[in-house]
Design a protein around this motif. Structure first.
Motif, PDB file in Angstrom:
ATOM      1  N   CYS A   1      41.385  38.558  39.003  1.00  0.00           N
ATOM      2  CA  CYS A   1      41.440  39.815  39.758  1.00  0.00           C
ATOM      3  C   CYS A   1      42.890  40.280  39.792  1.00  0.00           C
ATOM      4  CB  CYS A   1      40.908  39.595  41.166  1.00  0.00           C
ATOM      5  SG  CYS A   1      39.125  39.312  41.180  1.00  0.00           S
ATOM      6  N   HIS A   2      43.131  41.381  40.518  1.00  0.00           N
ATOM      7  CA  HIS A   2      44.512  41.866  40.565  1.00  0.00           C
ATOM      8  C   HIS A   2      45.403  40.928  41.388  1.00  0.00           C
ATOM      9  CE1 HIS A   2      43.266  43.380  44.506  1.00  0.00           C
ATOM     10  NE2 HIS A   2      44.540  43.469  44.773  1.00  0.00           N
TER      11      HIS A   2
ATOM     12  N   HIS B   1      38.789  41.631  36.166  1.00  0.00           N
ATOM     13  CA  HIS B   1      37.804  42.184  37.086  1.00  0.00           C
ATOM     14  C   HIS B   1      38.542  43.249  37.905  1.00  0.00           C
ATOM     15  CE1 HIS B   1      35.410  42.094  40.901  1.00  0.00           C
ATOM     16  NE2 HIS B   1      34.397  41.811  40.118  1.00  0.00           N
ATOM     17  N   SER B   2      39.040  44.275  37.214  1.00  0.00           N
ATOM     18  CA  SER B   2      39.781  45.365  37.862  1.00  0.00           C
ATOM     19  C   SER B   2      40.023  46.437  36.811  1.00  0.00           C
ATOM     20  CB  SER B   2      41.135  44.883  38.406  1.00  0.00           C
ATOM     21  OG  SER B   2      41.970  44.462  37.358  1.00  0.00           O
ATOM     22  N   VAL B   3      40.254  47.652  37.306  1.00  0.00           N
ATOM     23  CA  VAL B   3      40.643  48.695  36.360  1.00  0.00           C
ATOM     24  C   VAL B   3      42.158  48.685  36.208  1.00  0.00           C
ATOM     25  CG1 VAL B   3      40.681  50.586  38.061  1.00  0.00           C
ATOM     26  CG2 VAL B   3      40.327  51.096  35.661  1.00  0.00           C
ATOM     27  N   GLY B   4      42.878  48.451  37.329  1.00  0.00           N
ATOM     28  CA  GLY B   4      44.341  48.390  37.289  1.00  0.00           C
ATOM     29  C   GLY B   4      44.773  47.076  36.645  1.00  0.00           C
TER      30      GLY B   4
ATOM     31  N   LEU C   1      34.025  51.598  38.895  1.00  0.00           N
ATOM     32  CA  LEU C   1      34.424  51.578  40.309  1.00  0.00           C
ATOM     33  C   LEU C   1      34.888  52.939  40.806  1.00  0.00           C
ATOM     34  CD1 LEU C   1      37.661  51.488  39.843  1.00  0.00           C
ATOM     35  CD2 LEU C   1      37.285  49.039  39.643  1.00  0.00           C
TER      36      LEU C   1
ATOM     37  N   ARG D   1      47.648  52.144  44.191  1.00  0.00           N
ATOM     38  CA  ARG D   1      48.514  50.974  44.305  1.00  0.00           C
ATOM     39  C   ARG D   1      49.607  51.270  45.322  1.00  0.00           C
ATOM     40  NH1 ARG D   1      44.963  48.563  42.362  1.00  0.00           N
ATOM     41  NH2 ARG D   1      44.961  47.167  40.554  1.00  0.00           N
TER      42      ARG D   1
ATOM     43  N   HIS E   1      42.725  47.059  51.020  1.00  0.00           N
ATOM     44  CA  HIS E   1      42.473  47.120  49.564  1.00  0.00           C
ATOM     45  C   HIS E   1      41.004  46.784  49.242  1.00  0.00           C
ATOM     46  CE1 HIS E   1      44.419  46.784  45.338  1.00  0.00           C
ATOM     47  NE2 HIS E   1      43.153  47.138  45.232  1.00  0.00           N
TER      48      HIS E   1
ATOM     49  N   SER F   1      36.963  49.339  45.941  1.00  0.00           N
ATOM     50  CA  SER F   1      35.804  49.091  45.055  1.00  0.00           C
ATOM     51  C   SER F   1      34.798  48.124  45.668  1.00  0.00           C
ATOM     52  CB  SER F   1      36.292  48.554  43.707  1.00  0.00           C
ATOM     53  OG  SER F   1      37.017  47.357  43.886  1.00  0.00           O
TER      54      SER F   1
ATOM     55  N   ARG G   1      30.673  45.844  42.840  1.00  0.00           N
ATOM     56  CA  ARG G   1      31.100  44.480  42.493  1.00  0.00           C
ATOM     57  C   ARG G   1      30.235  43.931  41.354  1.00  0.00           C
ATOM     58  NH1 ARG G   1      35.644  45.120  43.887  1.00  0.00           N
ATOM     59  NH2 ARG G   1      36.525  44.467  45.874  1.00  0.00           N
TER      60      ARG G   1
ATOM     61  N   MET H   1      31.335  45.681  38.144  1.00  0.00           N
ATOM     62  CA  MET H   1      32.642  45.208  37.653  1.00  0.00           C
ATOM     63  C   MET H   1      32.498  43.836  36.995  1.00  0.00           C
ATOM     64  SD  MET H   1      35.037  46.329  40.859  1.00  0.00           S
ATOM     65  CE  MET H   1      36.621  45.827  40.190  1.00  0.00           C
TER      66      MET H   1
END
Ligand code: 8YV
Length: 319
Positions: free
Chosen positions: A53-54, A76-79, A102, A239, A286, A289, A295, A298
């Motif tokens: 994850c991030h 498991h994130s877009v960022g 997400l 962010r 945070h 999503s 979840r 993702m």
């Protein structure tokens, strides 16, 4: 044939863990703590792929120590600002993310923060919940109307466009700034501003949806916050480091900004304790999503990327 071994660093959705276990040899720890640099380096010698994850940081220093066994980081994130992409690429490690799935959940949270910040949700909830509600007047908790207001969106990717769709339901006038102007169809009537400064000048509400990068770090500094109209509301579900938090605090204290809605902070987990003094700053930890449906989506997208990679195909979301 033996299944590839993958490490899932955090607690993903039940359906994701179930599917992962069906198709892979999964290493997963229910303790659900962020993995340290040392954990990442050690585990890289035991697995073929990782779903992080991030919260797991693949810095250049970490990447330099990764074992050659590790072939793919399926985020498991877009960022992906937690990944040093050039370092991973140089090492021949494939990196993927989870775009698209997400966007709606994150845009929902942006909408919630915008409405909550505009209408004093923190103070209102506190007053009723604490039993301190012993007074009413037409002058009580008067907020800023969202309907008909101008919404400035910085970054018109999947989340920015999802927010624009939702905000149209509130009759907001949509304005945006983006690296490139969108097609006529994607713009759907939104007004393009070639410069960020132009967008800021007309944004009664401003919502950030651009990626964090060295170029966007501290994007909303004192100078740019000052360009927003008096009493405007800023929302950040992207962010934390897009905003200079000291400058934001000063703009709230001088009442140049009417309110803020924040799901992201410079320090995570933790946030910024100085913000807690201000009930016109609505905060969430945070969780943009964090809906069950998203979840699952993702987790499935991360697994789709792994499946393609281990089949010998190019993963759909390869960066
Ligand atoms: C998640 C996010 O909280 O996708 C991102 O970039 O910041 C969030 O959706 C997180 O990364 C989940 O793993």
């Amino acid at each position: 044939m033996a299944k590839p071994v993958i490490w899932i660093t955090r607690t993903l959705s039940g359906a994701t863990l179930e599917r992962a276990r069906r198709d892979y040899d999964v290493i997963w720890d229910a303790a659900d703590r962020p993995a340290s640099a040392e954990d990442i380096v050690t585990m890289s010698a035991q697995v073929d792929g990782i779903i992080p994850c991030h919260s797991e940081h693949f810095t250049a220093e970490v990447v330099a120590q990764l074992d050659p066994r590790l072939k793919i980081v399926a985020n498991h994130s877009v960022g992906v600002d937690h990944c040093d992409l050039p370092a991973l690429k140089a090492k021949g490690i494939v990196v993927t993310n989870t775009p698209g799935v997400l966007s709606d959940a994150t845009a929902e949270l942006a909408m919630m923060l915008m409405l909550g910040a505009a209408r004093h949700v923190v103070a209102g909830d506190r007053i009723v919940r604490s039993g301190e509600w012993d007074f009413w007047s037409p002058a009580f908790l008067v907020g800023k109307q969202v309907t008909g207001a101008r919404l400035g969106i910085v970054g018109m990717g999947g989340v920015g466009r999802a927010l624009a769709r939702k905000a149209r339901g509130f009759d907001m006038e949509i304005h945006y700034h983006n690296r490139h102007r969108l097609s006529f169809e994607d713009e759907a009537g939104a007004v393009y501003h070639e410069t960020l400064d132009d967008l800021l000048a007309i944004s009664d509400f401003l919502s950030l949806h651009c990626p964090a990068s060295p170029e966007t770090m501290g994007l909303m500094n004192a100078d740019r916050l000052a360009r927003l109209p008096e009493g405007s509301v800023i929302v950040n579900t992207a962010r934390g480091n897009l905003i200079d938090e000291r400058a934001l605090l000063a703009a709230i204290e001088t009442q140049h900004l009417g309110a803020a809605g924040l799901d992201c902070f410079g320090t995570e987990p933790g946030g910024n304790p100085a913000f807690a003094m201000h009930e016109n700053i609505v905060m969430m930890p945070h969780v943009g999503s964090a809906t069950l449906r998203t979840r699952d989506a993702m987790g499935f997208k991360a697994l789709d990327n792994l499946d393609a990679f281990f089949r010998g195909d190019v993963p759909p979301d390869r960066l």
